[in-house]
Structure formats: C-alpha cells, structure tokens
Design a protein around this motif. Structure first.
Motif, short mmCIF file in Angstrom:
data_model
loop_
_atom_site.label_atom_id
_atom_site.label_comp_id
_atom_site.label_asym_id
_atom_site.label_seq_id
_atom_site.Cartn_x
_atom_site.Cartn_y
_atom_site.Cartn_z
N GLY A 175 50.71 13.10 28.80
CA GLY A 175 49.79 14.64 28.81
C GLY A 175 49.92 15.09 27.57
N MET A 176 51.22 15.60 27.30
CA MET A 176 51.35 16.58 26.18
C MET A 176 50.69 16.16 24.66
SD MET A 176 54.78 18.25 24.83
CE MET A 176 54.98 20.09 24.66
N THR A 177 50.97 14.93 24.66
CA THR A 177 50.80 14.46 23.18
C THR A 177 49.41 14.07 22.90
OG1 THR A 177 52.03 12.58 23.73
CG2 THR A 177 53.26 13.88 22.10
N GLY A 178 48.66 14.10 24.15
CA GLY A 178 47.05 13.95 24.09
C GLY A 178 46.71 12.72 24.38
N GLY A 179 47.22 12.09 25.55
CA GLY A 179 46.65 11.11 26.26
C GLY A 179 47.08 9.63 25.83
N GLN A 180 48.09 9.47 25.12
CA GLN A 180 48.48 8.11 24.79
C GLN A 180 49.16 7.29 26.26
OE1 GLN A 180 49.75 10.87 23.44
NE2 GLN A 180 49.18 10.91 21.54
N MET A 181 48.84 6.11 25.94
CA MET A 181 49.47 5.02 27.11
C MET A 181 50.88 5.21 27.57
SD MET A 181 49.46 0.89 27.15
CE MET A 181 50.61 0.63 26.16
N ALA A 182 51.40 5.48 28.78
CA ALA A 182 52.48 5.58 29.37
C ALA A 182 52.84 4.17 29.90
CB ALA A 182 52.52 6.86 30.41
N PRO A 183 54.41 4.09 30.20
CA PRO A 183 54.73 3.01 30.99
C PRO A 183 53.93 2.85 32.32
CG PRO A 183 56.64 4.27 30.45
CD PRO A 183 55.36 5.04 29.83
N THR A 184 53.49 3.87 32.80
CA THR A 184 53.09 3.98 34.07
C THR A 184 51.42 4.02 34.09
OG1 THR A 184 53.23 6.22 33.68
CG2 THR A 184 54.84 5.23 35.27
N THR A 185 50.72 3.84 33.08
CA THR A 185 49.34 3.82 32.79
C THR A 185 48.70 2.49 33.68
OG1 THR A 185 49.32 4.96 30.85
CG2 THR A 185 47.49 3.63 31.09
N MET A 186 47.56 2.78 34.44
CA MET A 186 47.18 1.71 35.33
C MET A 186 46.79 0.47 34.32
SD MET A 186 48.18 2.46 38.32
CE MET A 186 47.60 1.32 39.06
N PRO A 187 46.46 -0.60 34.81
CA PRO A 187 45.87 -1.88 34.25
C PRO A 187 44.57 -1.33 34.17
CG PRO A 187 47.14 -2.45 35.98
CD PRO A 187 47.34 -1.08 36.06
N GLY A 188 43.82 -1.44 32.79
CA GLY A 188 42.53 -1.18 32.72
C GLY A 188 42.34 0.27 32.24
N GLN A 189 43.01 1.13 32.70
CA GLN A 189 43.09 2.57 32.24
C GLN A 189 43.07 2.82 31.00
OE1 GLN A 189 46.17 4.96 34.02
NE2 GLN A 189 45.67 6.79 32.83
N SER A 190 42.19 3.79 30.35
CA SER A 190 42.02 3.87 29.04
C SER A 190 42.82 5.09 28.73
CB SER A 190 40.61 3.69 28.54
OG SER A 190 40.02 5.14 28.90
N ALA A 191 43.44 4.88 27.23
CA ALA A 191 44.24 5.92 26.87
C ALA A 191 43.97 5.99 25.27
CB ALA A 191 45.70 5.79 27.21
N THR A 192 44.36 6.88 24.67
CA THR A 192 44.16 7.24 23.24
C THR A 192 44.90 5.94 22.39
OG1 THR A 192 45.87 8.73 22.81
CG2 THR A 192 43.73 9.46 23.38
N THR A 193 46.10 5.32 23.01
CA THR A 193 46.50 4.23 22.22
C THR A 193 46.33 2.91 22.92
OG1 THR A 193 48.75 4.78 23.52
CG2 THR A 193 48.32 5.40 21.12
N CYS A 194 45.26 2.89 23.85
CA CYS A 194 44.62 1.59 24.54
C CYS A 194 43.23 1.86 24.92
CB CYS A 194 45.50 1.06 25.68
SG CYS A 194 45.64 2.16 26.98
#
Ligand SMILES: Cc1ncc(C[n+]2csc(CCOP(=O)(O)OP(=O)(O)O)c2C)c(N)n1
Ligand code: SF4
Ligand SMILES: [Mg+2]
Lengths: 257, 362
Positions: free
Chosen positions: A127-146
C-alpha cells in the motif's frame, strides 16, 4: 441521559487517521484496541508499528509503542518481551512487511514460541509505496510492478502465511480472519481476543492474519473493494483457526473453495 | 575480585554481565563465537536472557526492542555480521537507543577470512549505516582493557542514549590474560532513570514512542541538530588515547591502535635500546578521534609512521590531525597476517636511514 452505545475504545487516541477512505486498516486498529480495553491490559501493552501504511500506528494507539524497521517487528517484539515478560506485546504488520522482507523474522519468532501477538494485515499489495506486487498479491491481480497481472510462472503463487506458520511444531495460536463485512469483523475481533488471551496467559505465540482492503491501490471503490476481497481473496485465503496450543490443528491447506 | 586468567571473549561476556547487561542477542560468526557461547550459559545464572537470533538483522532489531524497553543489552559479531546490522544500528541511533555492539573484526572484503584485521575502521568511524549519525567506537588493546571498555560502553550508551561499538581484532577475542573485575565499580557517568522507555504506560509520564520517523522535514531537521549537539559533546568529552615513549622529542612517532599498538610497543622498547627515540599515540576511542594528541606528538617528531591491519584507513584521520601536509610512513599487514615487532623495528630503522618511501599528501 442518552446511553452511549458506540464509543472510541480507550486504547485509541482521539485523532483522525491518515488512512484512505474505505481502507480497513482503521477497522482493524479499532478491533485490536477493543480487545486491549476488554482484557484490561492497556497500561502494560507495548505495540510495534511496521513500515507500511500503518507506520504511524503509534499515533493511533494510546499505549507505549515502538516503530520498527521494515519487516523486523517480530524481532523487536522478541526484544521487548524478553526484556519485560510482564508486558503484553503486539506487532502490527502488513503483508509486504511480514511476508516478504520480514519472512525470516516472523517464522523464527513463531518458532521460538515468543509470547507475543502478531496482527498481520494482508491487503494483497504494497500500500504505502504505491501498489507494487506483494508476495500475497492474487494471481492475475494487477499491481504497479505487474501491470498485466501477477504471472504465477514468474512470481509464484501468493503465500498463505497462516497456513505456513501453522506447520511449525512449536505450539501457537494461528488464525485467519477478515475485515470486509461487519460479521467478518466480529469474527476477527474474537480471533484477536483469543490471540491476546493466549499471550497474556503466557501460553504461546499468536498470530491473526486479517484480510484487508486497499481501495486506493486496487483501483476500486470501497464497496467494490470489499466485494473483490470476498470474491477473489476469500476462496484462496480461507478463514478459520489453523492452530491452537491445545493441538486441535486444522489441515494446513484449504479444501477446494 | 581477584585477577583471573580469561580468554578475551569470555572477559567481554563477563564484563557485560558485570555492567548489568541481562540480555544478549546474537548470531554465530567466527572469530567471536566464544562471546555468545559464554553468555548462553552465564546469563541464565543471573536471571538474564540469551537468544540465538536467526540472523544479525534480527539480533540488532531485538536490541532495538530490549533497549527501547529500558534494559541494558548487547550483541557481538564480526565484520560481515556488522554489515548486516547496518540498518538496525541506524534505527537505534535515530531512536536514541543505548545499545552496545562488539565487533571482533576479521579480514575482508566479502567473506574475507576469519583471522584478525582492522579492516572495518571506516565502517565503524565514518559509515556504519545510512543517515547522519555517529557512534562511540572503543578499541581495547588488552583483555583487561576490553573488559573495562565494555563496562564503560554501557554507561556511555545510557548517558548519551546512543549506540556504542567496541572493536577488537581477532586477537582480542582469542588471547588469554589476567583480568580483574572490581566489585564496587561505579558508573562512569551520572545516569538518569530511563523515563523514555516503553515499560507500559501507566499515565505517570508521557507516552513512550521509540521511533526514528519524522515525516515533517522541519522536525527531522531539529532532530538532526539535536543529535549533532550530542555528537559534539562526545567529541569534546569522550576522546581517549594513550601515549608511550619519547613523546617530547621522537625520531619517529607511531600511530597504532588495538593489539597492533602492543606489537609496536615491543618494537619501541627494542628501538630505544638501540638509541632510537620512538613515541606512540594509541587512539582508544577511534571516534571521537584523538586529533589533538596526534597533532601535538607529531609536531615534536621528525617522522610519522602509521601501522595498521588495513590498507591505511586510519591514515585519513592522521592527516586530518596533522592539519598540514607532511609525509606519512605506513606499514601494514592484511588478510589476517599480523604485524611483527621485527617488521616495525625494520621499518623505523629504514625511516631513520631515509630508505622508507613515505606517502605524500598535498
Ligand atoms: C529496508 C526497506 N526497504 C523498503 C522500504 C520501502 N517500503 C516502505 S513500506 C513498503 C511496503 C509496505 O507494504 P505492506 O507491508 O504490505 O503494508 P501496507 O502499506 O500494504 O499496509 C516498502 C517496500 C523500506 N521502508 N525499508
Ligand atoms: S494505500 Fe491502501 S492500505 Fe494504505 S491507507 Fe490507502 S487504502 Fe489503506
Ligand atoms: Mg500490504
């Protein structure tokens, strides 16, 4: 005199938080504070804020606090608790904090059976750094680094932390709850109450993973966010108690949703 | 207490216990394993706690917790482990936490070797981690001094609310020498109660927040200025050094610290017998550095020789001390090789004979 039926817990300060509209960090703060109040342990509770959106938690909880380095809250908790075993010590951590940079600290804190409580807020994103992928990010979920969505071929699958920690042999209380609905919050509070109680009784390490929303970085409205959590996260991150010090452990992997 | 023959590592551990340190967190690394090993059995005898952490990263953050809760706490490690602690040490400095860190230095870079070195001088004195902060760095040359400095380190850490580092080379950890602990040892500073510590908030003091985060730049600037004031006080009040030999009229003045200085002292004694007058300044605090002492003795000496187990990291401070360009002779051994008295004697004789090439700094 009208009776007050909804008041701020004593363990929360009377300030406005900086959380985004619809973010459930605030709800989780409240649940933790209510439990501290109800157990009557506020004057001997020390909390630990992570690095993440809840970094300023020390301004919101009305008890002594440490602000830890990114991921190291369980080590800080260990230091506090070993120094003063009479304290109730809780670490409040996000999923990047706990499941990525701080994975070693949480595993070993749990494995040593430190008598501390970890509140693990899983919002499937940094959250804090602006929406990058976390180890918990869901398959297919978009994030700023995926940006095309999490590719499990490259990034692997989201880590189920509650299940992982519950495989450790050391007695512990490990549960997963959610914050997306009033009913879920009531259940989350019960899990937190049990977690703190086990600590206060000197029984074991305790951790409650709480699924949480991040409307800002998910790019959804608050209402859409709770629905997305329910639809996408809940099937992959089943709620429940995974381990208790009494040994009534649940199978580490969930059945098919 | 009577003198007892102790290994350096054990003396360091016992000194911590004698100083009232009841918590130790650390991760194994050669050549300092005897410190945690000693404390793992010793601390429980005094109701203390030993935790073998999962890493040096965890150790230093455990110190952050325990020191924040108001207890005396120590970790020890060796060079690579200290590098891993960098972030945590910076947090301790930012949050004004008294912690004691022992670095039994080994040769580097990288995994390097496990034998004695002084290769972490820059790291300890100039660049321990990110951010604008300093730590007191104490460098013993004997086991007794190691025991004394470790005890002082706890007082200094508490007094300044700042990390204090004790650096030794591998020899300090491994040597055996007689050590005495004084039963009625008093703190070297007047220490106020730790009302800032997170001991559970009973509303009898302000809420304790152990923290290094200041999002408001004006507040952080003030915090930086406050820290700087503290470092200025340390520079004014905490410089320690010792001088030896013909300090008023030396042919050669040697600058060396730690066990290297002991080797140099044997050389000085032999050289004096040959009629060569040698002085030595031994920094005991590497930070703050004894600039004035080095300047004064060097001013009265014909030549200057720095001896180190590094490629010349301390020379930079000697140059600062001299305040004017002067040739500096240098002798070192690296990689775990040790300086011998014979080497120092030969070097001094070469300097006298005009056969040593000095480094010239403009
Ligand atoms: C050593 C270090 N690396 C990186 C960062 C930058 N950083 C700050 S918060 C954060 C991620 C936080 O995400 P999470 O733990 O999921 O918390 P959330 O904000 O989602 O609640 C990162 C990578 C940092 N502060 N320190
Ligand atoms: S960025 Fe996300 S996690 Fe952070 S406060 Fe906003 S909604 Fe909450
Ligand atoms: Mg997160």
């Amino acid at each position: 005199m009208p009776e007050a039926v909804f008041v701020r817990p004593d363990s929360l300060t009377d300030v406005q938080t900086h959380y985004c509209p619809g973010c459930t960090h605030g709800i989780i703060h409240r649940l933790v504070a209510e439990v501290i109040d109800e157990l009557g342990i506020r004057d001997r509770t020390v909390g630990i804020a992570p690095v993440g959106c809840s970094v300023l938690a020390y301004n919101y909880f009305d008890c002594d606090f440490h602000e830890a380095a990114h991921g190291r809250a369980p080590a800080v908790a260990t230091g506090i608790k070993r120094a003063r075993p009479d304290l109730a010590v809780f670490a409040y951590q996000g999923d990047g904090d706990l499941a990525s940079i701080g994975m070693a600290e949480i595993v070993h804190c749990a494995n040593r059976g430190e008598k501390v409580t970890v509140v693990f807020v899983n919002n499937a994103i940094y959250g804090m750094t602006g929406g990058q992928m976390a180890p918990t990010t869901m398959p297919g979920q978009s994030a700023t680094t995926c940006q095309m969505g999490r590719d499990v071929e490259l990034a692997g699958y989201p880590i189920r932390v509650a299940e992982l920690i519950s495989t450790l042999r050391t007695p512990a209380f490990v549960a997963r709850a959610s914050s997306h609905s009033p009913l879920a919050a009531v259940n989350a509070k019960e899990m937190l109450r049990r977690a703190f109680k086990y600590q206060v009784e000197g029984r074991c390490f305790s951790m409650v993973e709480i699924l949480s929303t991040c409307p800002t970085n998910w790019g959804l409205t608050p209402a859409e966010s709770t629905k997305w959590l329910e639809k996408t996260m809940l099937p992959y991150y089943p709620l429940g108690v995974f381990k208790t010090p009494d040994g009534d452990d649940r199978a580490p992997l969930p059945r098919k949703p | 207490m009577a003198k007892k023959l102790m290994k350096g590592s054990e003396a360091i551990g016992e000194a911590a216990v004698q100083a009232g340190c009841h918590l130790f967190f650390g991760y194994p690394i050669t050549p300092q394993n005897e410190i945690p090993e000693y404390l793992s059995s010793r601390l429980p005898q005094v109701g203390g706690t030993f935790v073998q952490a999962e890493s040096e990263v965890a150790s230093i953050n455990m110190l952050y917790g325990a020191a924040g809760a108001g207890e005396r706490v120590m970790t020890s490690s060796s060079s690579p482990g200290i590098s891993l602690m960098a972030e945590g040490i910076s947090y301790c400095a930012g949050a004004k936490l008294p912690v004691v860190i022992v670095n039994i230095m080994r040769a580097g870079p990288g995994l390097g070797g496990i034998l004695p070195a002084q290769a972490d001088y820059f790291q300890a004195t100039k660049g321990l981690a990110h951010g604008d902060f300093r730590v007191l760095v104490l460098a013993p040359w004997s086991i007794q001094e190691a025991a004394d400095l470790v005890q002082d380190a706890f007082d200094l850490a508490d007094y300044y609310r700042n990390p204090v580092m004790v650096v030794g080379d591998g020899l300090i950890g491994q040597m055996m020498e007689p050590v005495e602990f004084y039963e009625d040892r008093k703190p070297i500073k007047e220490l106020p109660p730790k009302t800032w510590a997170s001991t559970g908030w009973k509303r009898d003091r302000p809420k304790a927040i152990i923290n290094s985060l200041f999002l408001d730049p004006a507040e952080l600037e003030q915090h930086n200025f406050d820290l700087k004031k503290k470092y200025d006080l340390m520079e004014r009040d905490e410089v320690r050094f010792a001088t030896y030999g013909s300090v008023d009229s030396a042919d050669v003045v040697i600058i060396a610290y730690g066990t290297v200085a002991r080797v140099c002292l044997s050389a000085i004694e032999a050289l004096e017998e040959d009629g060569i007058k040698v002085a030595m300044v031994r920094p005991i605090t590497l930070w703050p550095y004894p600039y004035e002492a080095v300047r004064e003795v060097a001013a009265k000496a014909k030549d200057i020789l720095v001896v180190e187990l590094s490629t010349g990291q301390m020379i930079e401070d000697v140059r600062l001390a001299l305040q004017r360009p002067r040739p500096i002779h240098f002798h070192c051994r690296l990689g775990g090789m040790l300086v011998s008295p014979e080497e120092v004697i030969a070097k001094v004789k070469a300097i006298k004979a005009g056969e040593s090439e000095a480094m010239h700094y403009a």
